[in-house]
Design a protein around this motif. Sequence first.
Motif, PDB file in Angstrom:
ATOM      1  N   GLU A 205       0.821  -1.223   0.000  1.00 52.10           N
ATOM      2  CA  GLU A 205       0.000   0.000   0.000  1.00 52.10           C
ATOM      3  C   GLU A 205       0.850   1.268   0.000  1.00 52.10           C
ATOM      4  O   GLU A 205       0.342   2.362  -0.215  1.00 52.10           O
ATOM      5  N   GLU A 206       2.151   1.131   0.288  1.00 50.47           N
ATOM      6  CA  GLU A 206       3.081   2.271   0.246  1.00 50.47           C
ATOM      7  C   GLU A 206       2.653   3.399   1.194  1.00 50.47           C
ATOM      8  O   GLU A 206       2.667   4.566   0.807  1.00 50.47           O
ATOM      9  N   LYS A 207       2.231   3.048   2.420  1.00 48.05           N
ATOM     10  CA  LYS A 207       1.864   4.124   3.344  1.00 48.05           C
ATOM     11  C   LYS A 207       3.010   4.419   4.302  1.00 48.05           C
ATOM     12  O   LYS A 207       3.793   5.334   4.101  1.00 48.05           O
ATOM     13  N   VAL A 208       3.134   3.600   5.365  1.00 43.59           N
ATOM     14  CA  VAL A 208       4.236   3.838   6.319  1.00 43.59           C
ATOM     15  C   VAL A 208       5.478   3.080   5.869  1.00 43.59           C
ATOM     16  O   VAL A 208       6.591   3.586   5.928  1.00 43.59           O
ATOM     17  N   ILE A 209       5.250   1.825   5.441  1.00 40.27           N
ATOM     18  CA  ILE A 209       6.356   1.040   4.902  1.00 40.27           C
ATOM     19  C   ILE A 209       6.317   1.225   3.390  1.00 40.27           C
ATOM     20  O   ILE A 209       5.335   0.838   2.746  1.00 40.27           O
ATOM     21  N   ILE A 210       7.354   1.834   2.859  1.00 37.94           N
ATOM     22  CA  ILE A 210       7.334   2.160   1.430  1.00 37.94           C
ATOM     23  C   ILE A 210       8.476   1.422   0.704  1.00 37.94           C
ATOM     24  O   ILE A 210       9.269   0.728   1.341  1.00 37.94           O
ATOM     25  N   LYS A 239       8.827   4.844   6.897  1.00 34.58           N
ATOM     26  CA  LYS A 239       8.680   6.306   6.991  1.00 34.58           C
ATOM     27  C   LYS A 239       7.985   6.590   8.320  1.00 34.58           C
ATOM     28  O   LYS A 239       6.767   6.666   8.410  1.00 34.58           O
ATOM     29  N   LEU A 240       8.802   6.711   9.374  1.00 33.04           N
ATOM     30  CA  LEU A 240       8.235   6.768  10.729  1.00 33.04           C
ATOM     31  C   LEU A 240       8.049   8.195  11.250  1.00 33.04           C
ATOM     32  O   LEU A 240       7.242   8.428  12.138  1.00 33.04           O
ATOM     33  N   TRP A 241       8.832   9.119  10.722  1.00 39.99           N
ATOM     34  CA  TRP A 241       8.726  10.511  11.180  1.00 39.99           C
ATOM     35  C   TRP A 241       8.692  11.434   9.969  1.00 39.99           C
ATOM     36  O   TRP A 241       9.472  11.243   9.025  1.00 39.99           O
ATOM     37  N   LYS A 244      12.085  13.238   9.196  1.00 42.06           N
ATOM     38  CA  LYS A 244      13.323  12.445   9.056  1.00 42.06           C
ATOM     39  C   LYS A 244      13.229  11.565   7.829  1.00 42.06           C
ATOM     40  O   LYS A 244      12.128  11.122   7.470  1.00 42.06           O
ATOM     41  N   PRO A 245      14.384  11.268   7.175  1.00 46.36           N
ATOM     42  CA  PRO A 245      14.322  10.358   6.019  1.00 46.36           C
ATOM     43  C   PRO A 245      13.877   8.968   6.456  1.00 46.36           C
ATOM     44  O   PRO A 245      14.086   8.581   7.619  1.00 46.36           O
ATOM     45  N   PRO A 246      13.249   8.195   5.555  1.00 46.76           N
ATOM     46  CA  PRO A 246      12.806   6.841   5.936  1.00 46.76           C
ATOM     47  C   PRO A 246      13.982   5.958   6.313  1.00 46.76           C
ATOM     48  O   PRO A 246      15.103   6.162   5.825  1.00 46.76           O
ATOM     49  N   LEU A 247      13.736   4.994   7.193  1.00 48.41           N
ATOM     50  CA  LEU A 247      14.785   4.052   7.614  1.00 48.41           C
ATOM     51  C   LEU A 247      14.708   2.804   6.750  1.00 48.41           C
ATOM     52  O   LEU A 247      13.705   2.083   6.769  1.00 48.41           O
ATOM     53  N   THR A 248      15.756   2.548   5.986  1.00 50.50           N
ATOM     54  CA  THR A 248      15.789   1.333   5.172  1.00 50.50           C
ATOM     55  C   THR A 248      16.043   0.152   6.097  1.00 50.50           C
ATOM     56  O   THR A 248      16.934   0.218   6.943  1.00 50.50           O
ATOM     57  N   PHE A 249      15.247  -0.889   5.958  1.00 51.51           N
ATOM     58  CA  PHE A 249      15.418  -2.032   6.865  1.00 51.51           C
ATOM     59  C   PHE A 249      15.397  -3.341   6.107  1.00 51.51           C
ATOM     60  O   PHE A 249      14.857  -3.444   5.005  1.00 51.51           O
ATOM     61  N   THR A 250      16.024  -4.351   6.705  1.00 50.05           N
ATOM     62  CA  THR A 250      15.816  -5.730   6.267  1.00 50.05           C
ATOM     63  C   THR A 250      15.390  -6.507   7.510  1.00 50.05           C
ATOM     64  O   THR A 250      15.778  -6.174   8.636  1.00 50.05           O
ATOM     65  N   GLY A 251      14.580  -7.521   7.272  1.00 47.23           N
ATOM     66  CA  GLY A 251      14.128  -8.349   8.391  1.00 47.23           C
ATOM     67  C   GLY A 251      14.242  -9.804   7.997  1.00 47.23           C
ATOM     68  O   GLY A 251      13.968 -10.164   6.845  1.00 47.23           O
ATOM     69  N   VAL A 252      14.673 -10.665   8.918  1.00 49.41           N
ATOM     70  CA  VAL A 252      14.743 -12.093   8.634  1.00 49.41           C
ATOM     71  C   VAL A 252      13.903 -12.814   9.681  1.00 49.41           C
ATOM     72  O   VAL A 252      13.854 -12.415  10.841  1.00 49.41           O
ATOM     73  N   ARG A 253      13.256 -13.869   9.232  1.00 45.76           N
ATOM     74  CA  ARG A 253      12.305 -14.555  10.111  1.00 45.76           C
ATOM     75  C   ARG A 253      12.544 -16.052  10.022  1.00 45.76           C
ATOM     76  O   ARG A 253      12.704 -16.590   8.920  1.00 45.76           O
ATOM     77  N   TRP A 254      12.621 -16.713  11.146  1.00 42.19           N
ATOM     78  CA  TRP A 254      12.772 -18.172  11.155  1.00 42.19           C
ATOM     79  C   TRP A 254      11.614 -18.835  11.883  1.00 42.19           C
ATOM     80  O   TRP A 254      11.419 -20.012  11.789  1.00 42.19           O
ATOM     81  N   ARG A 255      10.861 -18.057  12.654  1.00 38.16           N
ATOM     82  CA  ARG A 255       9.682 -18.556  13.365  1.00 38.16           C
ATOM     83  C   ARG A 255       8.481 -17.691  13.001  1.00 38.16           C
ATOM     84  O   ARG A 255       8.673 -16.529  12.629  1.00 38.16           O
ATOM     85  N   VAL A 291      12.191   3.446  17.666  1.00 29.94           N
ATOM     86  CA  VAL A 291      11.694   2.778  16.444  1.00 29.94           C
ATOM     87  C   VAL A 291      10.598   1.776  16.793  1.00 29.94           C
ATOM     88  O   VAL A 291       9.546   1.729  16.151  1.00 29.94           O
ATOM     89  N   ILE A 292      10.810   0.985  17.843  1.00 28.49           N
ATOM     90  CA  ILE A 292       9.791  -0.011  18.226  1.00 28.49           C
ATOM     91  C   ILE A 292       8.479   0.710  18.593  1.00 28.49           C
ATOM     92  O   ILE A 292       7.391   0.328  18.151  1.00 28.49           O
ATOM     93  N   LYS A 293       8.597   1.767  19.379  1.00 28.55           N
ATOM     94  CA  LYS A 293       7.397   2.502  19.824  1.00 28.55           C
ATOM     95  C   LYS A 293       6.636   3.028  18.608  1.00 28.55           C
ATOM     96  O   LYS A 293       5.431   2.844  18.475  1.00 28.55           O
ATOM     97  N   ARG A 294       7.371   3.655  17.683  1.00 29.15           N
ATOM     98  CA  ARG A 294       6.758   4.260  16.508  1.00 29.15           C
ATOM     99  C   ARG A 294       6.167   3.193  15.581  1.00 29.15           C
ATOM    100  O   ARG A 294       5.086   3.371  15.021  1.00 29.15           O
ATOM    101  N   MET A 295       6.861   2.078  15.434  1.00 25.43           N
ATOM    102  CA  MET A 295       6.336   1.025  14.550  1.00 25.43           C
ATOM    103  C   MET A 295       5.057   0.427  15.125  1.00 25.43           C
ATOM    104  O   MET A 295       4.120   0.117  14.397  1.00 25.43           O
ATOM    105  N   ARG A 296       5.017   0.294  16.428  1.00 24.59           N
ATOM    106  CA  ARG A 296       3.781  -0.205  17.058  1.00 24.59           C
ATOM    107  C   ARG A 296       2.620   0.734  16.763  1.00 24.59           C
ATOM    108  O   ARG A 296       1.494   0.324  16.538  1.00 24.59           O
ATOM    109  N   GLU A 297       2.911   2.057  16.781  1.00 21.87           N
ATOM    110  CA  GLU A 297       1.854   3.049  16.540  1.00 21.87           C
ATOM    111  C   GLU A 297       1.416   3.065  15.072  1.00 21.87           C
ATOM    112  O   GLU A 297       0.243   3.246  14.776  1.00 21.87           O
TER     113      GLU A 297
END
Length: 452
Positions: A205-210, A239-241, A244-255, A291-297
Amino acid sequence: MKKYDVIVCGGGTAGMIAAISSARTGASTLLVERDGFLGGTATYGLPFLGFFSGDGTKVIGGIPQELVDRMVEIGGSVGHVRGGTWKTGKGEYDYEFSLTPYDPEFLKFVVQEMALEAGVELMLQSVLIGTQLDKNRITYIELMTVEGRKKVKADVFVDATGDAMLTWLAGFPTKLRGRGNMQNVTHVIRVGNVDVERMVESLKEEKVIIGFKDWYIRLLRGKLIDGDEGFVHVAGHAKLWDDKPPLTFTGVRWRKDEISFNITRTTNIDPTKVSDINRAEINERKNVMSVIKRMRELVPGFEKAYLISTSVRVGIREGRRIQGIFTLTEKDVIERGEFPDGIARGAYPIDIHDPKGGETKFTFIKGGGSYGIPYRCLIPKGSDNLVVAGRCVSTTGEALGSVRLMSTCMALGQAAGTAAALASKGSISPSKLEIDHLQNRLLEDKAILKVS
Ligand SMILES: Cc1cc2nc3c(=O)[nH]c(=O)nc-3n(C[C@H](O)[C@H](O)[C@H](O)COP(=O)(O)OP(=O)(O)OC[C@H]3O[C@@H](n4cnc5c(N)ncnc54)[C@H](O)[C@@H]3O)c2cc1C
């Protein structure tokens, strides 16, 4: 003073493998590690990258592959997950993107067992603090242990401390690009109770996570270790704030409900300076909490997420390296250099996390191939009984962007440990080792030195 054939300093990504290979090659081996467990940066919750090159060829075998197999056997990993695509932007070829996710607690256990089975003596919670030399030979090292200072001797030493601590303490030449020129640093975080599937929907949807169009081809699905299937790799820009510029992230998941993120960053850190390390640790902890607080919001699927852990130390991508007999360059990496004394391979693109905190820059290896790493990169200039492994081997800062990946660091560990053991057995300096002898032993032990 107790004497060993080989002492490995640093039981992280490269050192744990170095100690196993040294012991299996017949050397009495001591492994010294400042933490209470083995694994170093490989325990931060990152996936192994670089087992395969962009054209899908396997370039890492030997003990690193055995480690993956053993984690799979006991339910700590699903093994390699393949089939992503990575647009190189060159129009001529794309890369296959693959990764190897695993639960870091399983890695700590499996590697400890492999080391003990091989006969490695472990000295955990012990910090290397000094060296004694006779000309260019390290005679003994000094450690700070729970009993106070302790001295231990060896014929040959392996420096796998990440920042070339042993080489530097011994006074052999090292190099550092300096504050502001080195890659930024990150606390890797493990986060629980995330609905990853909803998070990926929100990316579309390209809203907060773009950044869906930048990343969709590297959003990889696969098996999870608890039997489910889902995204094992996600990425985007958060794009949390507004200011501020967006934070580029990678995430890995095993569970299913757990994901590990590489999202925050602190710039201008020289990891060899106490004040910088303090600034990095303090700043990254603040970054993680906000970051955790903002992502939860803001982020769908993240509403009930909680922080499980931060990495045991702030993650250092670049620091001090040795000046070796040979220095691997960016050209060697991109042009797929091959060397008569090749002892390991690298295959991941040059991956530079901007020293100023901007976008991460990738430079791809020609044709999605791989390159050889010469044994000479592992030998500090002027040293008589020292071999180095991991991200502190002799490379330029640019070449390090590829060599630093964990699969390559582990392969370098296998080469360094085997070389140290053979040099000790033959009572010669590692720099005088017959390269055929070393390469043949590595091939017997299933390392991959050449690809067709
Ligand atoms: C934030 C971040 C994200 C990354 N993401 C990925 C990824 O997704 N995939 C990938 O493949 N790679 C990734 N990398 C790169 C990779 O993790 C590292 O480059 C690699 O693990 C370094 O291995 P090493 O053996 O050189 O160092 P380490 O694994 O850090 O090992 C060094 C060891 O030496 C010990 N030590 C240090 N000093 C002393 C001392 N004085 N006495 C005793 N022990 C000592 C340390 O405790 C540690 O155990 C990432 C790196 C970072 C920082």
